[in-house]
Structures are given as C-alpha cells and as structure tokens.
Design an enzyme around this catalytic site. Structure first.
Site, mmCIF file in Angstrom:
data_model
loop_
_atom_site.group_PDB
_atom_site.id
_atom_site.type_symbol
_atom_site.label_atom_id
_atom_site.label_comp_id
_atom_site.label_asym_id
_atom_site.label_seq_id
_atom_site.Cartn_x
_atom_site.Cartn_y
_atom_site.Cartn_z
ATOM 1 N N GLY A 12 36.894 47.060 141.658
ATOM 2 C CA GLY A 12 36.235 45.129 142.565
ATOM 3 C C GLY A 12 38.229 44.613 141.754
ATOM 4 N N ARG A 69 26.753 52.579 161.941
ATOM 5 C CA ARG A 69 27.976 51.751 161.529
ATOM 6 C C ARG A 69 27.267 50.501 162.295
ATOM 7 N NH1 ARG A 69 32.295 53.434 159.232
ATOM 8 N NH2 ARG A 69 32.061 55.153 159.669
ATOM 9 N N MET A 94 35.313 50.332 151.614
ATOM 10 C CA MET A 94 35.003 51.704 151.382
ATOM 11 C C MET A 94 34.278 51.774 152.745
ATOM 12 S SD MET A 94 37.443 51.764 149.409
ATOM 13 C CE MET A 94 37.553 54.289 149.843
ATOM 14 N N ASN A 117 43.881 43.841 154.754
ATOM 15 C CA ASN A 117 43.455 44.908 153.950
ATOM 16 C C ASN A 117 44.364 45.464 153.147
ATOM 17 O OD1 ASN A 117 42.333 47.665 153.133
ATOM 18 N ND2 ASN A 117 43.406 48.070 154.033
ATOM 19 N N HIS A 119 46.371 48.432 151.387
ATOM 20 C CA HIS A 119 46.529 50.225 151.633
ATOM 21 C C HIS A 119 47.376 50.620 150.448
ATOM 22 C CE1 HIS A 119 45.930 53.518 153.296
ATOM 23 N NE2 HIS A 119 47.743 54.258 153.155
ATOM 24 N N VAL A 154 42.630 52.603 162.112
ATOM 25 C CA VAL A 154 42.803 52.933 160.888
ATOM 26 C C VAL A 154 44.425 52.721 160.066
ATOM 27 C CG1 VAL A 154 41.750 53.928 158.485
ATOM 28 C CG2 VAL A 154 40.738 53.914 160.638
HETATM 29 C C1 GRF Z 1 42.620 50.540 145.882
HETATM 30 O O1 GRF Z 1 43.516 50.894 145.764
HETATM 31 C C2 GRF Z 1 42.923 49.851 147.667
HETATM 32 O O2 GRF Z 1 44.047 49.446 147.393
HETATM 33 C C3 GRF Z 1 41.781 50.909 147.675
HETATM 34 O O3 GRF Z 1 40.590 50.976 146.769
HETATM 35 C C4 GRF Z 1 41.404 50.646 146.189
HETATM 36 C C5 GRF Z 1 40.274 49.116 144.711
HETATM 37 O O4 GRF Z 1 40.604 49.177 144.210
HETATM 38 N N1 GRF Z 1 41.794 51.236 149.197
HETATM 39 P P1 GRF Z 1 39.808 48.002 143.542
HETATM 40 O O5 GRF Z 1 38.278 48.166 143.674
HETATM 41 O O6 GRF Z 1 40.213 46.725 144.525
HETATM 42 O O7 GRF Z 1 39.799 48.178 142.034
#
Ligand code: GRF
Length: 212
Positions: A12, A69, A94, A117, A119, A154
């Site tokens: 987080g 889902r 995730m 999102n 990435h 995606v």
């Molecule tokens: C991040 O690197 C994000 O880009 C990827 O998962 C990771 C999550 O990190 N999808 P956090 O939980 O925000 O620290």
C-alpha cells in the site's frame, strides 16, 4: 472535486501516497473508501492511520474452488453502490477486472473508463505483473512508470502520466525497484492533481491525454 475509491491488495505505498495527497489538498481530493481483497494487506494500516473506511472483500474459496471473478466483483459493486465517488484508483490491486466491471464505470467526459491504474514500467513496454523485473532483465538504461485509464485489454488503456528514471550499471534489482517506486508515488500524485485541477491537455482524435 475528486472523490476517490482506492483498490489495493498489498503493502500500500501508492495508496499511502494518495492518502497523503488528499490530506494535503482536502479542498480538491477526498477518499471515500479503501477496498481490498486481502484481509492481511499492509494497506489496511495506512487507511486506519488516515481514518479511511476499509471494506475487505476477499475472494471466497469453497474447498478447492474459488468464486468467479464476476461473482467477486458483484460483491464489490454492492459496496460501491453505497459510496459517492467519481474515480476508482487501483494502487497495487492484484486482480484483473472484467470488461463488464470496467464498462460499468465510464468516464463522464472522455471515451475511457473512470478507473486509473499505476503500472511499474513505461507502457506499452513491459506489460504484466513483473514490469520492474522484466525491464531490469532486459537491460534497459531508462525505465519508468505509467498511470493510465483501465480498459478491457490489460495495461493498454489511455496513458495519463509517465515518469522515467535511470538504471545504473551498479544497480541491484532492489535499487532499481526502490527508485521506481518513488517515481510511482510522484506519478500518481501528479495524475490526481491534474485531474482535480482540470489541467490535462486532451487531444480528441485520437484520444490522448497530456500533462501540461
Ligand atoms: C507497485 O509497483 C505497482 O505498480 C504494482 O504493484 C506494486 C504495489 O506497490 N502494480 P504498493 O502496494 O503500492 O506499495
């Protein structure tokens, strides 16, 4: 005014960066809830610290079977129906969202969803869950991070913001990921501030967004 629901599944740090941004700019951005599929996620502590209501919606497993889902998303939708928001921010969430779910949250002004999102790579390179690892293994010298609107395909929706960082010869993967994560936080903050202040430059044909 942005009213955001944050979806996150893990540590987080991006969610925390968003919570801090809202605390610093209460007249521009507010968070109505955190939704997580993981009851043990570190992000829950961050939400508690900032006084943000958390809804844990885990995937139900019966013996070896996981719920679909769509079923899981229906239970999330039931939570969302009680909330007043205009953007969903995925911050290390995730789970891949179904097309039905994405289509249920269209952007009011633009031909995209209202789901954002982050990435961990410069899209369209290195899509998928291992953006940092894949870029590092490929030997890139310039890496980066991207915020984009979520589409059914995606990691392919319209790009909102990108930030780059250098990869140095002596970097370990951990060094590389740490540098990238700081850029993710900056990238998300810039993205939300641009939306909140209505300062994105919008190109309609083709639909593209630029930070001013
Ligand atoms: C991040 O690197 C994000 O880009 C990827 O998962 C990771 C999550 O990190 N999808 P956090 O939980 O925000 O620290």
């Amino acid at each position: 005014m942005l009213n955001i629901v944050v979806f996150a599944s893990g540590r987080g740090s991006n969610a925390k960066a968003i919570f801090e941004l809202c605390e610093e700019n209460p007249e521009l951005i507010s968070i109505c809830a955190l939704i997580t599929n993981n009851a043990n996620a570190g992000v829950i502590e961050h939400a508690e610290h900032f006084g943000i209501p958390t809804h844990v919606v885990p995937v139900i497993r019966r013996s070896t079977r996981k719920e679909t889902r769509a079923n899981h998303e229906h239970r999330i939708t039931a939570v969302l129906e009680s909330l007043n928001f205009n953007y969903i921010c995925l911050a290390g969430y995730m789970r891949i969202l179904t097309e039905e779910f994405i289509n249920a949250y269209p952007h009011p002004n633009w031909p995209c969803s209202s789901i954002i999102n982050i990435h961990p790579a410069l899209l369209p390179s290195f899509k998928g869950t291992h953006g940092y690892e894949d870029a590092f293994d490929h030997g890139v010298r310039v890496a980066g991070v991207t915020t984009h609107f979520v589409s059914a395909e995606v990691d392919s929706g319209p790009i909102i913001n990108q930030r780059y960082f250098k990869r140095y010869a002596a970097d370990t993967l951990t060094d590389f990921k740490t540098r990238g994560l700081s850029e993710e936080h900056r990238c998300y903050r810039q993205t939300l501030m641009a939306l909140a202040t209505d300062t994105l430059i919008v190109n309609h044909q083709p639909f593209q967004l630029f930070m001013s």
